[in-house]
Design an enzyme around this catalytic site. Structure first.
Site, PDB file in Angstrom:
ATOM      1  N   HIS A   2      -8.211   5.462   9.677  1.00 55.17           N
ATOM      2  CA  HIS A   2      -7.988   6.335   8.632  1.00 55.17           C
ATOM      3  C   HIS A   2      -8.713   7.715   9.321  1.00 55.17           C
ATOM      4  O   HIS A   2      -9.848   7.931   9.126  1.00 55.17           O
ATOM      5  CB  HIS A   2      -8.802   6.081   7.286  1.00 55.17           C
ATOM      6  N   GLN A   4      -2.919   5.275  -1.256  1.00 55.07           N
ATOM      7  CA  GLN A   4      -4.190   4.799  -1.583  1.00 55.07           C
ATOM      8  C   GLN A   4      -4.285   4.479  -2.911  1.00 55.07           C
ATOM      9  O   GLN A   4      -5.073   3.454  -3.245  1.00 55.07           O
ATOM     10  CB  GLN A   4      -5.105   5.771  -1.080  1.00 55.07           C
ATOM     11  N   HIS A  22      -1.821  -2.363   3.893  1.00 55.35           N
ATOM     12  CA  HIS A  22      -3.068  -2.935   3.410  1.00 55.35           C
ATOM     13  C   HIS A  22      -2.827  -4.214   2.675  1.00 55.35           C
ATOM     14  O   HIS A  22      -2.124  -4.123   1.345  1.00 55.35           O
ATOM     15  CB  HIS A  22      -4.067  -2.028   2.421  1.00 55.35           C
ATOM     16  N   GLU A  30      -6.577  -7.469   0.880  1.00 52.99           N
ATOM     17  CA  GLU A  30      -7.954  -7.118   1.194  1.00 52.99           C
ATOM     18  C   GLU A  30      -8.757  -7.383  -0.134  1.00 52.99           C
ATOM     19  O   GLU A  30      -9.355  -6.484  -0.932  1.00 52.99           O
ATOM     20  CB  GLU A  30      -8.135  -5.729   1.426  1.00 52.99           C
TER      21      GLU A  30
HETATM   22 FE   FE2 Z   1      -7.693   0.717   6.090  1.00 46.35          FE
END
Ligand code: FE2
Length: 413
Positions: free
Chosen positions: A69, A162, A220, A223
């Site tokens: 990131h 995000q 992602h 997670e």
């Molecule tokens: Fe990440």
């Protein structure tokens, strides 16, 4: 990049190469590896221009970080500390901070990191860039950085919603804007959508967008410590459905740590068939995961040796450096591999040597990059170390003695 012709290298002598006995001579021409042949042992008279003697040191491809990131790197002084140490507090801290961000700040911090990491041997980064806020300041900054670093570092950008692709009402519009602006890969975060079903739907839509635009996908994915989080299975199935075989990456997949063995056994052949690359990020997930456990606390690392043994490509990522998710980090992929030895109990010599492709060629393959597997005909991107084997690199985690990019010395001269 301007290159001084005096820094152009024509051969590397007496090189050790991972997994092969003896010493080798690597001939370089027009910036590419021409041949890699065993040393003949003939005497050299005097200094040959453009020739480097590795003195038995190991020569490797440059390191590749397939999960990072760049927009948040070195931001911890401004975002404040993540006191709970959880993924969720990291997201909340970043959210409160990011709308104030200016592209120049991101460019300055991310450039600083790239130069630091390049001196440690890194030459390729796949960076997620947050596309959840209106200004898309990270996209503007990192597209500029990508252009600025071209020639000395491969930077690939993943549009990363995000705050959720559906959870954020503007998620799809902003992601499409980022892709229109030139962001290279489709990202997502299904385990952070409001419901599991929304997460599943987001995977379908994200794969459809990638297929329409001819792009790769890197989510992602799972997670979480919730062993019932099986989004990776949907992702692999969608890769087949949308003709994205070999173009998909599942980052993190920490839920596999806690998943049922019987389900995992069924997952493996599906992953192999769909050509999904799994990208674990052990430094970060060892600290983020298990935060809701009492003792014993689970380790938040996916099943790396088992995936590797089943032929699933595994590529290790750094993920974060000095941001609201992780307060440490250097950008040295040897640190990531070193931690993996411990977290995944990969202490056998063969097991440790399996980590070299996981920090070089596997990540490059996931990114579609040539030049990171020491093959004849590839661009001569190389690292020359003083140590003679990869296990010593893991033990000492040194800087390369010499760094080559397309046959030219670019650092550590
Ligand atoms: Fe990440």
């Amino acid at each position: 990049m301007t290159v001084d012709p005096s820094l152009s290298i024509t051969e590397v002598r007496n090189a050790s190469i991972g997994g092969r006995q003896g010493l080798f001579r690597i001939k370089i021409g027009s910036g590419r590896i021409e041949t890699i042949e065993p040393e003949g042992g003939e005497a050299e008279s005097g200094e040959v221009i453009g020739s480097i003697d590795a003195h038995g040191g190991i020569v490797t491809p440059p390191f590749v970080d397939p999960h990072f990131h760049l927009d948040s790197v070195h931001s911890i002084d401004e975002t404040g500390e993540n006191e709970s140490g959880t993924l969720l507090e990291g997201i909340a801290l970043w959210k409160a901070y990011k709308t104030r961000l200016k592209p120049e700040q991101i460019l300055e911090r991310s450039r600083r990191y790239c130069l630091e990491a390049q001196a440690l041997g890194l030459q390729a980064i796949r960076s997620h860039v947050d596309v959840s806020y209106e200004s898309l300041a990270g996209v503007e900054a990192l597209l500029a950085l990508q252009k600025e670093m071209a020639g000395s570092m491969d930077i690939q950008l993943v549009g990363f919603p995000q705050d959720g692709f559906y959870r954020n009402p503007e998620g799809e519009r902003l992601l499409l804007s980022a892709l229109d602006a030139g962001v290279n890969v489709v990202g997502g975060i299904p385990h952070f959508e409001r419901t599991y079903e929304e997460g599943t739907r987001s995977i379908d839509r994200l794969c459809a967008i990638a297929a329409e635009r001819g792009l790769r996908v890197d989510l992602h994915c799972d997670e979480t410590d919730d062993g019932a989080s099986h989004h990776v299975e949907t992702l692999a199935a969608k890769a087949l459905e949308y003709g994205l075989t070999g173009r998909i990456a599942a980052s993190h997949t920490t839920s596999l740590h806690s998943a049922e063995n019987a389900w995992f056994a069924k997952l493996l052949p599906l992953l192999a068939e769909s050509g999904v690359t799994v990208i674990p990020n052990p430094l970060i997930n060892l600290t983020l995961q298990g935060r809701f456990d009492s003792y014993p606390k689970r380790r938040g690392v996916t099943r790396i040796p088992e995936l590797d043994a089943a032929g699933i490509p595994v590529a290790l990522g750094q993920d974060c450096v000095r941001d609201p998710w992780y307060p440490l980090g250097t950008g040295n992929l040897l640190d990531v591999a070193h931690m993996t030895v411990h977290a995944s109990q990969m202490t056998g010599i063969d097991a440790m040597n399996r980590l070299l492709p996981m920090i070089t060629s596997n990540g490059a393959a996931a990114m579609g990059l040539p030049g990171y597997s020491m093959r004849e005909g590839e661009p001569a991107h190389l690292l020359i170390f003083s140590e003679s084997n990869f296990v010593e690199l893991l033990r000492l985690r040194p800087r390369p003695a010499v760094i080559l990019r397309a046959g030219n010395r670019i650092g550590n001269v």
